[in-house]
Scaffold this active site. Structure first.
Site, short mmCIF file in Angstrom:
data_model
loop_
_atom_site.label_atom_id
_atom_site.label_comp_id
_atom_site.label_asym_id
_atom_site.label_seq_id
_atom_site.Cartn_x
_atom_site.Cartn_y
_atom_site.Cartn_z
N GLU A 116 -17.16 120.07 17.44
CA GLU A 116 -17.31 121.06 18.51
C GLU A 116 -18.21 122.19 18.03
O GLU A 116 -18.42 122.36 16.83
CB GLU A 116 -15.94 121.69 18.84
CG GLU A 116 -14.94 120.71 19.38
CD GLU A 116 -13.55 121.34 19.51
OE1 GLU A 116 -13.41 122.57 19.38
OE2 GLU A 116 -12.62 120.55 19.74
N LYS A 118 -18.90 126.02 17.14
CA LYS A 118 -18.08 127.15 16.68
C LYS A 118 -18.61 128.41 17.36
O LYS A 118 -19.66 128.95 16.97
CB LYS A 118 -18.12 127.27 15.16
CG LYS A 118 -17.17 128.33 14.64
CD LYS A 118 -17.04 128.25 13.13
CE LYS A 118 -16.01 129.20 12.56
NZ LYS A 118 -16.03 130.54 13.07
N ASP A 120 -19.20 132.10 18.49
CA ASP A 120 -19.15 133.34 17.71
C ASP A 120 -18.70 134.49 18.62
O ASP A 120 -19.50 135.20 19.21
CB ASP A 120 -20.53 133.63 17.12
CG ASP A 120 -20.45 134.64 16.00
OD1 ASP A 120 -19.33 135.02 15.62
OD2 ASP A 120 -21.51 135.06 15.51
N TYR A 227 -10.54 125.73 23.33
CA TYR A 227 -10.73 124.62 22.39
C TYR A 227 -9.44 124.13 21.73
O TYR A 227 -9.49 123.34 20.79
CB TYR A 227 -11.75 124.98 21.31
CG TYR A 227 -11.59 126.38 20.72
CD1 TYR A 227 -10.45 126.74 20.03
CD2 TYR A 227 -12.61 127.32 20.86
CE1 TYR A 227 -10.31 128.00 19.48
CE2 TYR A 227 -12.48 128.59 20.31
CZ TYR A 227 -11.32 128.93 19.63
OH TYR A 227 -11.18 130.17 19.09
N LYS A 314 -20.48 126.33 8.56
CA LYS A 314 -21.18 127.54 9.02
C LYS A 314 -22.69 127.39 8.79
O LYS A 314 -23.11 126.99 7.70
CB LYS A 314 -20.67 128.76 8.26
CG LYS A 314 -19.19 129.01 8.46
CD LYS A 314 -18.95 130.04 9.53
CE LYS A 314 -18.94 131.40 8.92
NZ LYS A 314 -18.37 132.44 9.74
N CYS A 408 -45.60 164.26 16.60
CA CYS A 408 -45.20 163.32 17.65
C CYS A 408 -46.41 162.48 18.07
O CYS A 408 -47.46 163.04 18.40
CB CYS A 408 -44.65 164.10 18.84
SG CYS A 408 -44.29 163.03 20.25
N CYS A 411 -47.29 163.56 21.88
CA CYS A 411 -47.77 164.88 22.32
C CYS A 411 -48.29 165.73 21.18
O CYS A 411 -48.75 166.85 21.40
CB CYS A 411 -46.66 165.61 23.08
SG CYS A 411 -45.32 166.14 22.02
N CYS A 426 -38.97 165.00 18.15
CA CYS A 426 -40.00 165.86 18.71
C CYS A 426 -39.31 166.93 19.55
O CYS A 426 -38.60 166.61 20.49
CB CYS A 426 -40.95 165.02 19.57
SG CYS A 426 -41.97 166.03 20.65
N CYS A 432 -43.32 166.56 26.47
CA CYS A 432 -43.64 165.28 25.82
C CYS A 432 -43.38 164.14 26.83
O CYS A 432 -42.25 163.99 27.31
CB CYS A 432 -42.76 165.15 24.58
SG CYS A 432 -42.98 163.63 23.69
#
Ligand code: IVH
Length: 702
Positions: A116, A118, A120, A227, A314, A408, A411, A426, A432
């Site tokens: 099957e 697995k 997560d 499952y 895994k 920045c 600007c 900034c 900006c």
């Protein structure tokens, strides 16, 4: 409609809707339009509202949530929730198969294995009594977990009522997962609110199951695969048979299950999914191999931690090397600068990775990143690719260190950094462009002024055409100014950072323009608390705005209030008070507010008791560690203001622990031993409805 008729119709609608849900979510074969489905659902919701006593506990309306203050009592598992032995290479799998065959008396050819996926996510135990879901419990420490039934009921692939010939009492084990599309959407929403995004689908699924507001869990669109069926005297001789029966009763059983008889077949299954997993719409982190026959399982038995009849293979977290082409510096809507690496495109986890986040200046320093470096990128379990190191052997002798910018990029303003913080930002918030657009996007957002039809892309078009430079300008828009505007924009999928960019054409047609203008008109009715929140004062989130509005009643009082007066308000600490003062001391903000006032927006309301929000009422809470958004006293004050009780040491009476950084290991151990829930700072903020704290703050909020 009288009560008897209502009872009949409620029962009838529940069955019809359940069937449609099954066709849609389990069979993927809807037999009704979304509109017709919504009509049925609305009818049921209305009837249940009118006759609340008649609403069934298994009603499909439970899918949309409703309990604001979920409790998560600790429940002992009837059958302990064991984990699986892990293996990382094929030899270990071969050993497992040979060992299993040897331990069984049967001829080797008689042992069947079921392979099957697995999943997560987060494992869940579902108890059914007489075909009704009565309890959903998380794994916890394996012996006992948290009951999360209300939240689980919002997951549409988990049947609330079973069909067919099911046993009276049994437990179904499965995994609650967050599919990729939900993950991307939720992270986009969180980013928009200035909340930290989830690092991966597993964390997102786990966080979503423990939300106090099940409506929000419903919004997360979790999914589930089952499952493992558990009961006394199970009436099936094999696992596969039991899953096929469960499928008939309405459970979501993965179609990717295979009964294998040889090592070769098992290896083929592993090899196939090692590649194909990247095409699945959710994360898997391996393959589970289980002995099929229940009699053989019995013979093999269990260890204290895991069954001897199963093993997990895994997948390895994939890792690739590629060249760093350049570094971009992005400006967030709070002005925060995020460096992003542009990479020589490389295949990883089934997708082409072109970009990876570099977090902040410190991260670049830690990596000791140089121009043209060869970097190591991973994507194990996490959707966002990460650079985990540099191959210094391949570094060119004359390559320079990557320098963090000082001005920045949008600007030109000199960047600033707050003491003790890694982020640079900034400070030119009103001048900006990304910050201006960000503030307008916040203003029009669902939880603020809720200006429909004016999403992100459209704000950009209006800004580029010099039609808006602040949110008050929105109210000067007219049909003639809007009609016919268009632009082709490229929207990047910033959460995968893989340049899955889509090009879309934004055009202001008659219907859109009318919708925008109507929403703007309607926004005059939006209550003051939301208007105050919509102004986007730094660190004034939804809850804080509500409390300030409730306490002070109108904008003039807030505008005139001194820092000291502001600090007298529950939950307003020094930093917020200063931020508010700073905002109203800026003449430009005052003239924007005056224009909004002229348009007729709500700038006052009745004062209410500031302590209306009592979400922590009756809860005993322990605070431990250091917090990003609160001082120690500040967080305790917030707890008290919201009805909770602070205590210093953990006992069986503690409802939960709020854990910051550097929580003492002893405290953690004690909480874990007593099975007391530990919330991190973000979870705590979500619990109290502070969903709008900026991701990177300039100080503590409280
Ligand atoms: S069977 C006795 N099957 O993996 C354990 N588990 O480390 C029975 N998982 O806690 C579990 N996909 O959360 C099983 N197809 C699958 C699974 C699966 C994911 C998770 C589950 C379990 C963990 C084991």
């Amino acid at each position: 409609m009288n009560e008897t008729e209502a009872r009949e119709r409620i029962a009838e609608l529940s069955v019809i809707i359940d069937n449609h849900n099954y066709n849609y979510y389990i069979l993927s074969q809807p037999t009704i339009s979304d509109y017709d489905f919504d009509m049925l659902m609305n009818e049921l919701i209305k009837l249940e509202k009118k006759f609340p006593d008649l609403a069934l506990p298994t009603s499909p309306t439970k899918r949309v949530g409703g309990d604001i203050t979920n409790e998560f009592p600790t429940v002992k598992h009837r059958y302990p929730m064991l984990s699986l032995a892990n293996s990382y290479n094929r030899d270990e799998i071969i050993d497992f198969i040979n060992r299993t065959k040897k331990q069984l008396d049967d001829e080797s050819s008689q042992v069947e294995f079921v392979c099957e996926l697995k999943f997560d996510g987060v494992s869940i135990s579902l108890t059914y009594e007489h075909g009704v879901l009565v309890r959903a419990v998380t794994r916890g420490d394996g012996a006992q977990g948290d009951e999360v039934t209300n939240n689980v009921k919002t997951i549409r692939t988990i049947p609330l009522k079973l069909k067919g010939d099911y046993p009276d009492f049994f437990e179904m084990r499965g995994e609650v997962i967050m599919p990729h599309d939900s993950f991307k959407r939720i992270n986009a929403e969180r980013d928009d609110l200035g909340l930290q995004v989830f690092a991966n689908c597993r964390n997102a699924a786990s966080g979503s199951l423990k939300l106090f507001d099940s409506k929000e869990t419903a919004n997360r669109r979790l999914d589930n695969f089952c499952y493992y069926m558990m009961m006394d005297d199970i009436p099936y001789s094999s696992h596969y048979e039991s899953l096929m029966a469960a499928k008939d009763w309405g459970f979501n059983i993965s179609p990717h299950i295979k009964v294998c008889r040889t090592i070769g077949e098992i290896e083929d299954f592993i090899n196939f999914w090692d590649v194909k997993r990247h095409e699945l719409p959710f994360d898997i982190d391996g393959i589970v191999i289980k002995v099929n026959s229940f009699a053989q399982r019995e013979q093999l038995g269990l260890t204290s931690k895991s069954p001897r009849w199963a093993i997990a293979y895994k997948f390895k977290a994939e890792e690739v090397k590629t060249r760093l082409l350049s570094v971009d510096f992005q400006v967030g809507r709070h002005g925060t600068i995020t460096p992003v690496a542009n990479l020589d495109p490389v295949q990883l986890g089934g997708t082409t990775v072109r970009r990876a986040t570099l977090n902040n200046a410190d991260f670049i320093k830690q990596l000791d990143l140089h121009n043209d470096d060869t970097v190591i990128v991973v994507k194990g379990g996490e959707i966002i690719p990460k650079i985990i190191g540099v191959d210094t052997d391949r570094r060119k002798a004359d390559s320079d260190e990557i320098q963090f910018i000082r001005r920045c990029p949008q600007c030109g303003t000199e960047l600033v950094q707050n003491e003790g913080e890694a982020a640079w930002y900034c400070p030119n918030s009103l001048g900006c462009p990304p910050q201006i657009k960000g503030r307008i996007e916040h203003f029009i957002g669902r939880k603020a002024m809720n200006i429909e039809s004016l999403g992100e892309g459209k704000v950009e078009v209006l800004f580029d055409n010099h039609l808006i430079n602040n949110y008050a300008d929105l109210y000067d828009l007219t049909y003639d100014k809007l009609y016919g505007l268009e632009k082709v924009v490229t929207v990047e999928d910033e959460y995968s950072l893989m340049n899955e960019s889509v090009t879309k054409k934004i055009s202001f047609k008659e219907k859109t323009v009318n919708n925008i203008l109507n929403s703007l008109m309607k926004s005059r009715e939006v209550p003051f608390t939301k208007v105050l929140f919509a102004l986007g004062i730094r660190e004034v989130g939804e809850v804080t705005a509500k409390i300030i509005a409730n306490t002070m009643g109108d904008i003039d009082t807030i505008m005139k209030a001194t820092v000291e007066e502001l600090q007298e308000i529950n939950t307003v600490g020094e930093t917020i008070a200063h931020n508010i003062r700073e905002f109203f001391d800026d003449e430009r903000n005052i003239s924007i507010i005056n224009r909004l006032r002229e348009f007729g927006l709500q700038f006052k309301q009745e004062k209410k008791a500031a302590t209306e929000n009592q979400v922590l009422s009756g809860k005993t809470i322990v605070v431990s560690g250091v917090f990003a958004n609160f001082s120690r006293d500040g967080i305790k004050q917030v707890i008290e203001d919201l009805g909770g009780k602070n205590v210093s040491s953990i006992s069986a009476k503690t409802d939960f622990v709020v854990a910051g950084d550097k929580m003492g290991p002893e405290k953690r151990k004690k909480a874990e031993t007593l099975g007391i829930r530990i919330l991190n700072e973000t979870e705590f903020m979500e619990m109290i409805g502070m969903t709008t704290a900026p991701k990177l703050t300039t100080g503590t909020l409280f």
